[in-house]
Design an enzyme around this catalytic site. Sequence first.
Site, PDB file in Angstrom:
ATOM      1  N   TYR A 178      40.745 -75.397 -80.423  1.00  0.00           N
ATOM      2  CA  TYR A 178      41.164 -76.443 -81.374  1.00  0.00           C
ATOM      3  C   TYR A 178      42.661 -76.394 -81.676  1.00  0.00           C
ATOM      4  O   TYR A 178      43.072 -76.660 -82.797  1.00  0.00           O
ATOM      5  CB  TYR A 178      40.399 -76.319 -82.706  1.00  0.00           C
ATOM      6  CG  TYR A 178      38.893 -76.300 -82.580  1.00  0.00           C
ATOM      7  CD1 TYR A 178      38.200 -77.401 -82.067  1.00  0.00           C
ATOM      8  CD2 TYR A 178      38.151 -75.200 -83.000  1.00  0.00           C
ATOM      9  CE1 TYR A 178      36.819 -77.380 -81.963  1.00  0.00           C
ATOM     10  CE2 TYR A 178      36.770 -75.179 -82.901  1.00  0.00           C
ATOM     11  CZ  TYR A 178      36.107 -76.269 -82.381  1.00  0.00           C
ATOM     12  OH  TYR A 178      34.750 -76.258 -82.287  1.00  0.00           O
ATOM     13  N   TYR A 196      28.034 -82.325 -87.338  1.00  0.00           N
ATOM     14  CA  TYR A 196      28.557 -81.492 -86.246  1.00  0.00           C
ATOM     15  C   TYR A 196      27.403 -80.657 -85.704  1.00  0.00           C
ATOM     16  O   TYR A 196      26.710 -79.976 -86.465  1.00  0.00           O
ATOM     17  CB  TYR A 196      29.673 -80.562 -86.750  1.00  0.00           C
ATOM     18  CG  TYR A 196      30.140 -79.610 -85.673  1.00  0.00           C
ATOM     19  CD1 TYR A 196      31.096 -80.009 -84.742  1.00  0.00           C
ATOM     20  CD2 TYR A 196      29.598 -78.332 -85.559  1.00  0.00           C
ATOM     21  CE1 TYR A 196      31.503 -79.154 -83.730  1.00  0.00           C
ATOM     22  CE2 TYR A 196      30.007 -77.468 -84.553  1.00  0.00           C
ATOM     23  CZ  TYR A 196      30.950 -77.890 -83.645  1.00  0.00           C
ATOM     24  OH  TYR A 196      31.352 -77.037 -82.637  1.00  0.00           O
ATOM     25  N   ASP A 202      19.169 -78.336 -87.648  1.00  0.00           N
ATOM     26  CA  ASP A 202      20.202 -77.474 -87.079  1.00  0.00           C
ATOM     27  C   ASP A 202      20.689 -76.575 -88.212  1.00  0.00           C
ATOM     28  O   ASP A 202      21.557 -76.940 -88.995  1.00  0.00           O
ATOM     29  CB  ASP A 202      21.338 -78.338 -86.517  1.00  0.00           C
ATOM     30  CG  ASP A 202      22.510 -77.505 -86.015  1.00  0.00           C
ATOM     31  OD1 ASP A 202      22.491 -76.272 -86.196  1.00  0.00           O
ATOM     32  OD2 ASP A 202      23.455 -78.094 -85.456  1.00  0.00           O
ATOM     33  N   LYS A 241      24.941 -68.515 -85.168  1.00  0.00           N
ATOM     34  CA  LYS A 241      25.956 -67.872 -86.017  1.00  0.00           C
ATOM     35  C   LYS A 241      25.488 -66.545 -86.641  1.00  0.00           C
ATOM     36  O   LYS A 241      25.671 -65.511 -86.028  1.00  0.00           O
ATOM     37  CB  LYS A 241      26.455 -68.858 -87.064  1.00  0.00           C
ATOM     38  CG  LYS A 241      27.278 -69.976 -86.426  1.00  0.00           C
ATOM     39  CD  LYS A 241      28.143 -70.740 -87.410  1.00  0.00           C
ATOM     40  CE  LYS A 241      29.188 -71.554 -86.691  1.00  0.00           C
ATOM     41  NZ  LYS A 241      28.827 -72.957 -86.447  1.00  0.00           N
TER      42      LYS A 241
HETATM   43  C1  LIG Z   1      28.798 -73.771 -85.192  1.00  0.00           C
HETATM   44  C2  LIG Z   1      27.722 -74.771 -85.136  1.00  0.00           C
HETATM   45  C3  LIG Z   1      27.118 -75.137 -83.912  1.00  0.00           C
HETATM   46  C4  LIG Z   1      27.607 -74.605 -82.582  1.00  0.00           C
HETATM   47  O1  LIG Z   1      27.426 -73.248 -82.437  1.00  0.00           O
HETATM   48  P1  LIG Z   1      28.265 -72.458 -81.301  1.00  0.00           P
HETATM   49  O2  LIG Z   1      27.681 -71.086 -81.322  1.00  0.00           O
HETATM   50  O3  LIG Z   1      29.702 -72.517 -81.716  1.00  0.00           O
HETATM   51  O4  LIG Z   1      28.035 -73.183 -80.017  1.00  0.00           O
HETATM   52  C5  LIG Z   1      26.071 -76.031 -83.943  1.00  0.00           C
HETATM   53  N1  LIG Z   1      25.635 -76.557 -85.108  1.00  0.00           N
HETATM   54  C6  LIG Z   1      26.191 -76.239 -86.277  1.00  0.00           C
HETATM   55  C7  LIG Z   1      25.636 -76.836 -87.525  1.00  0.00           C
HETATM   56  C8  LIG Z   1      27.265 -75.358 -86.343  1.00  0.00           C
HETATM   57  O5  LIG Z   1      27.834 -75.068 -87.517  1.00  0.00           O
END
Ligand SMILES: *Cc1c(COP(=O)(O)O)cnc(C)c1O
Length: 395
Positions: free
Chosen positions: A6, A133, A220, A247
């Site tokens: 980024y 996102y 998600d 994460k």
């Molecule tokens: C960070 C994130 C992702 C992507 O995860 P990566 O391990 O960086 O590929 C997907 N969804 C959400 C809500 C996120 O915060």
Amino acid sequence: MIWYPYEQMKTMKPPYEIVDAEGVYLYTGDGEAMIDSISSWWSVIHGYKHPALTRAIKEQADVFSHVMLGGLTHKAVQKLSDKLASWLPGDLNYCFFSDSGSVAVEVALKMALQFNVNRKDGRKTVLSLTHSYHGDTFKTMEVGDDEDYHFAFGEKKGVIHIDTQIRALEEAFEKHHDELNCVLVEPLLQGAGGMRMYDLAFLRRARQLCDQYDVLLIFDEVATGFGRTGYRFVADKVLPDILVLGKALTGGYIGHAVTVAGEKVYRGFYGDDSSLALMHGPTFMGNALACSVALASIELFEGQNYMAKIHRMTEVMRREMCAFFSPKVREVRIMGGCICVEVNDRADLVGYQEFAAKRGVFARPFLNCLYAMPPYVIGEEELVKVLSVMKEWFA
Ligand SMILES: *Cc1c(COP(=O)(O)O)cnc(C)c1O
């Protein structure tokens, strides 16, 4: 030469070189200590160099670090999937592992789309949220709503975006139910789209409408999972058909993620016909180091009552910010272990990173958000310091 994320490489400031890290502290080459107020992109929930996590990964490394899941299996992945199945709510029992959150969301969408293909249902459209996102891979960019990525698509097909309003949700179902395949959301807290917070009532209504129209609901929880919203998982309150975790899954030790399906989705692939099978398999899925450290992370989370720690963080944040006011600030939002100070003009955050670093706090504002998502092990004094530095910036 490293190409950093980024960043405009020509103008980027040199990053801080970290030579050691322990607890909530990052140590730079110049011998400075900084509190990591954002947990290395929200993942390091137990802090750095946690003895129990480090031990788990070392012990597994002494046995083996990795074997593939194609035709092979092992104790670490079995224990983790058993743990997740019993620990996660409802019938979320079927764990498909992958190496990152983006891939795990891809897998969730592929599951949802193939679920309909398998039952000869032509509905393919994804309903998702404005400012959402879901990752940086192509399908996740397509279903996400971040203008920085719009270069990659002309007009987006296969996705409809709505605001987090119940009326907008109902209208989308009225108009589009004959093409909707799934609803995909970051529940309660939209992270990278600007730390936007919304109500559980929206998700309850989404669950009802998904049931009524036989549409899959996908959470998600890559960012929100493991307590960040003040709920262990938002899925504890409203049960999705598919849950995505990433994460903090490994306590931030190593990249790993999981897409967890409920009974209905799993059944949609189960049968004698091999063409019904899910055709996916990341090389490092179920990596033994990742599974061992994830299991140790969950044991800590449970055994040391992390939810109480998170509730205490919320209290301290509310207490410290209740009298805060600045004409530059549009809103202060607090939820669980997350605080966002949203400014009217993003130019007002330029220089904050250096300002905070000089005062011993690592921060990384984005868009018009000054935010903190500290490790849950942060002490009260350290949390007060993170918040004081934020307030001082506006003084
Ligand atoms: C960070 C994130 C992702 C992507 O995860 P990566 O391990 O960086 O590929 C997907 N969804 C959400 C809500 C996120 O915060």
